[in-house]
Design a protein around this motif. Structure first.
Motif: not given
Length: 207
Positions: A87-93
């Motif tokens: 989820c964090a990677a999705a937001l950052g990406g």
């Protein structure tokens, strides 16, 4: 087809709409409406109080540059706590890729900034689409979609508040046309949908 499988299709449609709106802007089809909106809103800032101008500048400052990336990092930590590293990677990406897409589209369309009033925020890039509007939509809409049930209403309120405030502040400060804001919001929403789909397809979103 379930609702999650429709997300990339909707996102692709939004990306197409951003490009088509850009061509409409280049053709001058939005000029009259843009001029009317900017004249109505930017003159209020030009004639308004110093406190109101400072408020708009503060909102704009939060939505761009270093403050924006600090907020993104903090929100990535929050969604990691909510639903894990993907989820964090999705937001950052979504934040990074939407920013890159906005920059490339700015170069591609090369639209000049409004000149109705003296700019109340320093800008050196082109105008379409708005990077502030793009980031606000990408980050805060995805945050709302990833929020657990007890925080979802607050997250959606924050999302709509930040999108609206960012958009109006950029027009009021004389640095963007209304169509720039519309294009940026659609662009950011597309990447938020892609991020939601990337998380949902792995069954990682908490409900």
């Amino acid at each position: 087809m379930d609702r999650h499988s429709r997300l990339p299709i909707i996102a692709a449609g939004l990306l197409l709409a951003v490009v088509l709106l850009g061509f409409a802007v280049e053709a001058g089809w939005t000029a009259a409406a843009d001029w009317q909106v900017s004249r109505a809103l930017s003159l209020r800032v030009d004639e308004g109080s110093a406190a109101f101008i400072a408020l708009m500048q503060g909102i704009s400052w939060i939505g761009g540059g270093t403050p924006r990336w600090i907020i993104v990092i903090l929100l990535c930590g929050l969604v990691w706590h909510w639903c894990g590293p993907r989820c964090a990677a999705a937001l950052g990406g979504a934040s990074l890729l939407s920013n890159l897409a906005s920059s490339l589209l700015k170069l591609g369309f090369g639209r000049t900034r409004p000149d109705l009033i003296e700019h109340l925020d320093h800008q050196t890039s082109f105008s379409y689409p708005s990077g502030h509007a793009t980031s606000a939509a990408a980050v805060y809409l995805l945050l709302a979609w990833l929020a657990p049930p007890r925080w979802r209403a607050l997250a959606w309120t924050l999302a709509f508040g930040m999108i609206i405030l960012n958009g109006f502040s950029r027009i009021m400060l004389g640095v963007h046309w209304a169509s720039d804001i519309v294009g940026g919001t659609m662009l950011g929403a597309a990447f938020a949908l892609f991020g939601t789909w990337a998380v949902a397809r792995r069954g990682l979103r908490q409900s």
